[in-house]
Enzyme design. Structure first.
Site, PDB file in Angstrom:
ATOM      1  CB  SER A 157      -0.851  -0.006   1.275  1.00 42.76           C
ATOM      2  OG  SER A 157      -1.358   1.284   1.552  1.00 42.76           O
ATOM      3  CE1 TYR A 170      -4.567  -2.028   4.926  1.00 41.58           C
ATOM      4  CE2 TYR A 170      -3.391   0.020   4.556  1.00 41.58           C
ATOM      5  CZ  TYR A 170      -4.036  -1.095   4.063  1.00 41.58           C
ATOM      6  OH  TYR A 170      -4.148  -1.278   2.705  1.00 41.58           O
TER       7      TYR A 170
HETATM    8  C1  BGC Z   1      -6.207   1.563   1.997  1.00 38.46           C
HETATM    9  C2  BGC Z   1      -7.351   2.405   1.518  1.00 38.46           C
HETATM   10  C3  BGC Z   1      -6.912   3.840   1.314  1.00 38.46           C
HETATM   11  C4  BGC Z   1      -5.632   3.927   0.508  1.00 38.46           C
HETATM   12  C5  BGC Z   1      -5.081   5.342   0.433  1.00 38.46           C
HETATM   13  C6  BGC Z   1      -5.055   1.715   1.032  1.00 38.46           C
HETATM   14  O1  BGC Z   1      -3.998   0.893   1.360  1.00 38.46           O
HETATM   15  O2  BGC Z   1      -6.609   0.209   2.114  1.00 38.46           O
HETATM   16  O3  BGC Z   1      -8.407   2.356   2.453  1.00 38.46           O
HETATM   17  O4  BGC Z   1      -7.925   4.562   0.646  1.00 38.46           O
HETATM   18  O5  BGC Z   1      -4.660   3.066   1.042  1.00 38.46           O
HETATM   19  O6  BGC Z   1      -5.016   5.945   1.691  1.00 38.46           O
END
Ligand code: BGC
Length: 272
Positions: A157, A170
Site C-alpha cells: 500500500s 494497517y
Molecule cells: C487503503 C485504503 C486507502 C488507501 C489510500 C489503502 O492501502 O486500504 O483504504 O484509501 O490506502 O489511503
C-alpha cells in the site's frame, strides 16, 4: 481491462483474497493472460465462485479453482498450496493480496484489532511466500514458461511509506512488508525467484467505501491524489500481470507504487 496477450500461459497463479476488490481484478487479469488461477476466499464463497466462473467461461483464460483459506493460519495455507499442486501440478506466481483494515485511534485500539491486522496483512503474506518458495525450489525451473523460478507479488500500500493516523496497525503491517519483500529478494533472487510489491493508492473498493460514497469525503481524498481520480481495481490488475510476466524479468526487490502520484505528497504543492 487491457487486451490480454497470453503472457502467463501455462502458469498457475494463486491470488489470495480474490473474491472481490483488487484481488478479483488481479485474478481476472492474470486469467486473461492465459494463466490457471486459484481464487482464494476467506468468507465469500459465492463471490469467489463467480470470479472462477468468469475465468472458466472466458476463452483466453486458463482454468480456475476456488479454495477457502484463512491466510493467517499455517495449516490453511499449506492446504491451499497442496490442493493447488495436486490440481494444477505446481505454482508459478503467488499474489499475496488478502488484507484488511480495522481502524481505531491508537489509544483506543484493542489488542485484538492490532493482532488481527498484523496476522492477516503480514503473517499471512509471510506464510504464502514461504509455501511458494518451498514449491519453487522443489520443482525447479520451467524454462518453457518463464525465465524465473517463480514470482511473488506482495500487495502492499502507499502506507508502506505514508504514515496513517488512526490506522497504525494497517500502516505498520504494510511498512513491515517492505522489509519482508526485500529480505526475500536478497535471499532467493540467486535462485531466480522474483519478489516484488505493488503499492496501490486509493483504489475504489469496499475497503474504503465509507470515503468514496460521501461526496465531501471524496473531495477531500482527491486533494491527496495529484492525478485527480481514484484508482479502480483494473489499474492494479494490469500492472500485476505485467509484473508476473517475463516482460518485467529484471525487476526484483522493488515496490511499484500505483497511486496516481499520492506518494508525491500533494499537500506540499502549495505549502511547506
Ligand atoms: C487503503 C485504503 C486507502 C488507501 C489510500 C489503502 O492501502 O486500504 O483504504 O484509501 O490506502 O489511503
Amino acid at each position: 481491462m487491457q487486451k490480454p496477450n497470453k503472457r502467463l500461459e501455462n502458469q498457475t497463479c494463486i491470488v489470495t483474497g480474490s473474491s472481490s476488490g483488487i484481488g478479483k481484478a488481479v485474478a481476472k487479469a492474470m486469467g486473461s493472460e492465459g494463466a490457471n488461477i486459484v481464487v482464494n476466499y476467506h468468507s465469500s464463497k459465492e463471490k469467489a465462485e463467480e470470479v472462477a466462473d468468469w475465468i472458466e467461461k472466458n476463452s483466453s483464460c486458463g482454468n480456475a479453482l476456488v479454495i477457502k483459506c484463512d491466510v493467517s493460519k499455517e495449516d490453511d495455507v499449506k492446504n491451499m498450496f497442496n490442493k493447488t499442486i495436486d490440481y494444477f501440478g505446481t505454482v508459478d506466481v503467488c499474489v499475496a493480496n488478502a488484507g484488511m483494515q480495522i481502524d481505531h485511534p491508537l489509544h483506543e485500539m484493542p489488542l485484538d484489532a492490532w493482532q488481527k491486522v498484523i496476522d492477516v496483512n503480514l503473517t499471512g503474506q509471510f506464510l504464502c511466500a514461504k509455501e511458494a518458495i518451498i514449491e519453487f525450489l522443489k520443482r525447479g525451473m520451467r524454462k518453457d514458461v518463464s525465465k524465473s523460478l517463480g514470482k511473488i507479488i506482495h500487495m502492499s500500500s502507499v502506507h508502506e511509506e505514508i504514515p496513517w493516523a488512526g490506522h497504525a496497525n494497517y500502516a505498520a503491517s504494510k511498512g513491515a512488508l517492505l522489509m519482508l519483500m526485500e529480505s526475500i529478494c536478497q535471499e532467493y533472487a540467486p535462485h531466480k525467484v522474483r519478489c516484488n510489491s505493488l503499492a496501490p493508492g486509493a483504489i475504489k473498493t469496499d475497503i474504503n467505501k465509507e470515503v468514496w460514497s460521501s461526496e465531501k469525503e471524496l473531495e477531500k481524498l482527491l486533494k491527496l491524489i495529484p492525478y485527480k481520480r481514484m484508482g479502480v481495481p483494473d489499474d492494479i490488475g494490469s500492472v500485476a500481470s505485467w509484473l508476473a510476466s517475463d516482460e518485467s524479468e529484471y525487476i526484483n526487490g522493488t515496490t511499484i507504487f500505483v497511486d496516481g502520484g499520492m506518494t508525491c505528497y500533494p499537500g506540499f504543492a502549495t505549502n511547506g
